[in-house]
Design a protein around this motif. Structure first.
Motif, PDB file in Angstrom:
ATOM      1  N   MET A 119       0.838  -1.181   0.000  1.00  0.00           N
ATOM      2  CA  MET A 119       0.000   0.000   0.000  1.00  0.00           C
ATOM      3  C   MET A 119       0.882   1.243   0.000  1.00  0.00           C
ATOM      4  SD  MET A 119      -3.101   1.031   2.490  1.00  0.00           S
ATOM      5  CE  MET A 119      -4.452   0.835   1.360  1.00  0.00           C
ATOM      6  N   ARG A 120       0.409   2.299  -0.626  1.00  0.00           N
ATOM      7  CA  ARG A 120       1.146   3.552  -0.717  1.00  0.00           C
ATOM      8  C   ARG A 120       1.250   4.245   0.625  1.00  0.00           C
ATOM      9  NH1 ARG A 120      -1.128   7.025  -5.621  1.00  0.00           N
ATOM     10  NH2 ARG A 120      -0.505   8.666  -4.213  1.00  0.00           N
ATOM     11  N   ASP A 121       2.239   5.096   0.714  1.00  0.00           N
ATOM     12  CA  ASP A 121       2.428   5.934   1.882  1.00  0.00           C
ATOM     13  C   ASP A 121       1.194   6.829   2.052  1.00  0.00           C
ATOM     14  OD1 ASP A 121       3.606   7.544   3.891  1.00  0.00           O
ATOM     15  OD2 ASP A 121       4.400   8.902   2.352  1.00  0.00           O
ATOM     16  N   PRO A 122       0.599   6.908   3.268  1.00  0.00           N
ATOM     17  CA  PRO A 122      -0.603   7.729   3.457  1.00  0.00           C
ATOM     18  C   PRO A 122      -0.385   9.203   3.110  1.00  0.00           C
ATOM     19  CG  PRO A 122      -0.215   6.348   5.388  1.00  0.00           C
ATOM     20  CD  PRO A 122       0.962   6.178   4.483  1.00  0.00           C
ATOM     21  N   THR A 123       0.778   9.732   3.419  1.00  0.00           N
ATOM     22  CA  THR A 123       1.055  11.133   3.110  1.00  0.00           C
ATOM     23  C   THR A 123       1.063  11.355   1.598  1.00  0.00           C
ATOM     24  OG1 THR A 123       2.382  11.299   5.116  1.00  0.00           O
ATOM     25  CG2 THR A 123       2.659  13.035   3.486  1.00  0.00           C
ATOM     26  N   ALA A 124       1.670  10.426   0.881  1.00  0.00           N
ATOM     27  CA  ALA A 124       1.709  10.544  -0.574  1.00  0.00           C
ATOM     28  C   ALA A 124       0.300  10.417  -1.159  1.00  0.00           C
ATOM     29  CB  ALA A 124       2.622   9.477  -1.169  1.00  0.00           C
ATOM     30  N   ARG A 125      -0.487   9.532  -0.586  1.00  0.00           N
ATOM     31  CA  ARG A 125      -1.860   9.356  -1.090  1.00  0.00           C
ATOM     32  C   ARG A 125      -2.688  10.617  -0.849  1.00  0.00           C
ATOM     33  NH1 ARG A 125      -6.752   5.465   0.549  1.00  0.00           N
ATOM     34  NH2 ARG A 125      -7.974   5.846  -1.323  1.00  0.00           N
ATOM     35  N   LEU A 126      -2.567  11.197   0.336  1.00  0.00           N
ATOM     36  CA  LEU A 126      -3.315  12.416   0.617  1.00  0.00           C
ATOM     37  C   LEU A 126      -2.844  13.559  -0.281  1.00  0.00           C
ATOM     38  CD1 LEU A 126      -5.481  13.753   2.410  1.00  0.00           C
ATOM     39  CD2 LEU A 126      -3.605  14.541   3.852  1.00  0.00           C
ATOM     40  N   THR A 127      -1.555  13.657  -0.473  1.00  0.00           N
ATOM     41  CA  THR A 127      -1.009  14.695  -1.357  1.00  0.00           C
ATOM     42  C   THR A 127      -1.561  14.528  -2.766  1.00  0.00           C
ATOM     43  OG1 THR A 127       0.997  14.826  -0.019  1.00  0.00           O
ATOM     44  CG2 THR A 127       1.129  15.702  -2.258  1.00  0.00           C
ATOM     45  N   ASP A 128      -1.606  13.295  -3.233  1.00  0.00           N
ATOM     46  CA  ASP A 128      -2.154  13.012  -4.550  1.00  0.00           C
ATOM     47  C   ASP A 128      -3.632  13.400  -4.623  1.00  0.00           C
ATOM     48  OD1 ASP A 128      -2.105  11.829  -7.242  1.00  0.00           O
ATOM     49  OD2 ASP A 128      -3.378  10.278  -6.312  1.00  0.00           O
ATOM     50  N   LEU A 129      -4.406  13.031  -3.594  1.00  0.00           N
ATOM     51  CA  LEU A 129      -5.822  13.405  -3.549  1.00  0.00           C
ATOM     52  C   LEU A 129      -5.974  14.927  -3.590  1.00  0.00           C
ATOM     53  CD1 LEU A 129      -7.377  11.029  -0.863  1.00  0.00           C
ATOM     54  CD2 LEU A 129      -7.855  11.063  -3.309  1.00  0.00           C
ATOM     55  N   PHE A 130      -5.145  15.597  -2.822  1.00  0.00           N
ATOM     56  CA  PHE A 130      -5.225  17.049  -2.772  1.00  0.00           C
ATOM     57  C   PHE A 130      -4.921  17.658  -4.144  1.00  0.00           C
ATOM     58  CE2 PHE A 130      -3.688  21.332  -2.045  1.00  0.00           C
ATOM     59  CZ  PHE A 130      -4.683  21.843  -1.224  1.00  0.00           C
ATOM     60  N   HIS A 131      -3.859  17.218  -4.767  1.00  0.00           N
ATOM     61  CA  HIS A 131      -3.482  17.775  -6.075  1.00  0.00           C
ATOM     62  C   HIS A 131      -4.544  17.505  -7.138  1.00  0.00           C
ATOM     63  CE1 HIS A 131       0.410  19.365  -5.070  1.00  0.00           C
ATOM     64  NE2 HIS A 131       0.763  18.223  -4.503  1.00  0.00           N
ATOM     65  N   ARG A 132      -5.172  16.344  -7.064  1.00  0.00           N
ATOM     66  CA  ARG A 132      -6.159  16.004  -8.086  1.00  0.00           C
ATOM     67  C   ARG A 132      -7.535  16.627  -7.844  1.00  0.00           C
ATOM     68  NH1 ARG A 132      -7.387  10.447  -8.717  1.00  0.00           N
ATOM     69  NH2 ARG A 132      -6.588   9.993  -6.649  1.00  0.00           N
ATOM     70  N   HIS A 133      -7.902  16.854  -6.572  1.00  0.00           N
ATOM     71  CA  HIS A 133      -9.293  17.223  -6.297  1.00  0.00           C
ATOM     72  C   HIS A 133      -9.502  18.523  -5.512  1.00  0.00           C
ATOM     73  CE1 HIS A 133     -10.392  13.324  -7.859  1.00  0.00           C
ATOM     74  NE2 HIS A 133      -9.585  12.743  -6.986  1.00  0.00           N
ATOM     75  N   ALA A 134      -8.468  19.122  -4.999  1.00  0.00           N
ATOM     76  CA  ALA A 134      -8.648  20.315  -4.153  1.00  0.00           C
ATOM     77  C   ALA A 134      -9.323  21.459  -4.894  1.00  0.00           C
ATOM     78  CB  ALA A 134      -7.316  20.769  -3.578  1.00  0.00           C
ATOM     79  N   ASP A 135      -8.979  21.670  -6.145  1.00  0.00           N
ATOM     80  CA  ASP A 135      -9.593  22.773  -6.890  1.00  0.00           C
ATOM     81  C   ASP A 135     -11.094  22.556  -7.068  1.00  0.00           C
ATOM     82  OD1 ASP A 135      -7.199  24.137  -7.111  1.00  0.00           O
ATOM     83  OD2 ASP A 135      -6.742  23.352  -9.120  1.00  0.00           O
ATOM     84  N   ASP A 136     -11.483  21.313  -7.359  1.00  0.00           N
ATOM     85  CA  ASP A 136     -12.912  21.016  -7.512  1.00  0.00           C
ATOM     86  C   ASP A 136     -13.651  21.164  -6.180  1.00  0.00           C
ATOM     87  OD1 ASP A 136     -12.576  20.473 -10.194  1.00  0.00           O
ATOM     88  OD2 ASP A 136     -12.365  18.306  -9.898  1.00  0.00           O
ATOM     89  N   VAL A 137     -13.055  20.681  -5.107  1.00  0.00           N
ATOM     90  CA  VAL A 137     -13.673  20.807  -3.783  1.00  0.00           C
ATOM     91  C   VAL A 137     -13.777  22.284  -3.418  1.00  0.00           C
ATOM     92  CG1 VAL A 137     -13.393  20.302  -1.320  1.00  0.00           C
ATOM     93  CG2 VAL A 137     -12.957  18.509  -3.008  1.00  0.00           C
ATOM     94  N   HIS A 138     -12.749  23.055  -3.730  1.00  0.00           N
ATOM     95  CA  HIS A 138     -12.767  24.487  -3.450  1.00  0.00           C
ATOM     96  C   HIS A 138     -13.879  25.182  -4.245  1.00  0.00           C
ATOM     97  CE1 HIS A 138     -11.392  28.695  -3.359  1.00  0.00           C
ATOM     98  NE2 HIS A 138     -10.976  28.366  -2.148  1.00  0.00           N
ATOM     99  N   ALA A 139     -14.030  24.830  -5.508  1.00  0.00           N
ATOM    100  CA  ALA A 139     -15.090  25.423  -6.329  1.00  0.00           C
ATOM    101  C   ALA A 139     -16.460  25.097  -5.738  1.00  0.00           C
ATOM    102  CB  ALA A 139     -14.988  24.926  -7.770  1.00  0.00           C
ATOM    103  N   TYR A 140     -16.645  23.853  -5.302  1.00  0.00           N
ATOM    104  CA  TYR A 140     -17.898  23.460  -4.670  1.00  0.00           C
ATOM    105  C   TYR A 140     -18.122  24.276  -3.400  1.00  0.00           C
ATOM    106  CZ  TYR A 140     -21.277  20.689  -2.073  1.00  0.00           C
ATOM    107  OH  TYR A 140     -22.364  20.296  -1.349  1.00  0.00           O
ATOM    108  N   ALA A 141     -17.085  24.400  -2.581  1.00  0.00           N
ATOM    109  CA  ALA A 141     -17.204  25.136  -1.317  1.00  0.00           C
ATOM    110  C   ALA A 141     -17.548  26.601  -1.585  1.00  0.00           C
ATOM    111  CB  ALA A 141     -15.913  25.018  -0.519  1.00  0.00           C
TER     112      ALA A 141
END
Length: 188
Positions: free
Chosen positions: A1-23
């Motif tokens: 399994m991937r490093d949790p920090t790397a996974r969260l970083t990846d999630l953030f880079h891929r989805h933060a802009d969309d979540v921000h737009a929704y917010a």
């Protein structure tokens, strides 16, 4: 399994802009960053529940929950402020501008109090719990609750007066609260 920090970083880079737009669509622009921060804090704490391929939908679900919680908190805060502003121990104010100023002053005083004082005042001022009910909610005895309520009211009054002195004269609450408090020796 991937490093949790790397996974969260990846999630953030891929989805933060969309979540921000929704917010931004759901809350004021100034609050959107806070919502995104809360969403990714929840994601960090719950990475094991975020299924690959469903991350975006899961993050939007969390964002919706965060937005709704913030709205409830804001509504509770506004209701408490209104209720404290309208208590009979507040002197009568004449016009709408005085009422707005009074509510703002009450809100500022509440913001300056500690969480424990706000919690005690909320139980009596907004939720309208009896002293016995409030003591139970807070996990303390009725006499302990009575002391905490007395102290919270005293601190509220001091902060309220301090704000008033800085802003100039306006209506002020009385020293005592609207409820009587039952103690083992009787009612105060």
């Amino acid at each position: 399994m991937r490093d949790p920090t790397a996974r969260l970083t990846d999630l953030f880079h891929r989805h933060a802009d969309d979540v921000h737009a929704y917010a931004r669509w759901r809350v004021a622009d100034a609050d959107a960053d806070d919502v995104v921060g809360e969403v990714f804090l929840v994601a960090w704490r719950s990475l094991d529940r975020v299924r690959p391929g469903q991350e975006r939908a899961w993050l939007f679900g969390v964002a919706r929950t965060v937005v709704l919680a913030r709205r409830r908190q804001n509504a509770a805060r506004v209701a408490l402020t209104d209720r404290l502003s309208n208590l009979r121990e507040l002197r009568t104010v004449e016009g709408p501008s005085e009422k707005v100023a009074l509510r703002d002053r009450v809100r500022q005083a509440l913001d300056r109090l500690g969480d424990a004082d706000r919690e005690v005042l909320v139980t009596v001022g907004w939720f309208d719990l009896s002293p016995a009910e409030a003591a139970k909610v807070l996990g303390v005895s009725r006499p302990t609750y009575a002391v905490r309520l007395h102290r919270a009211r005293r601190r509220f009054r001091a902060v309220f007066d301090e704000i008033g002195a800085a802003q100039g004269p306006s209506p002020a609450p009385a020293t005592t609260g609207p409820r009587t408090v039952s103690t083992p020796g009787g009612t105060r």
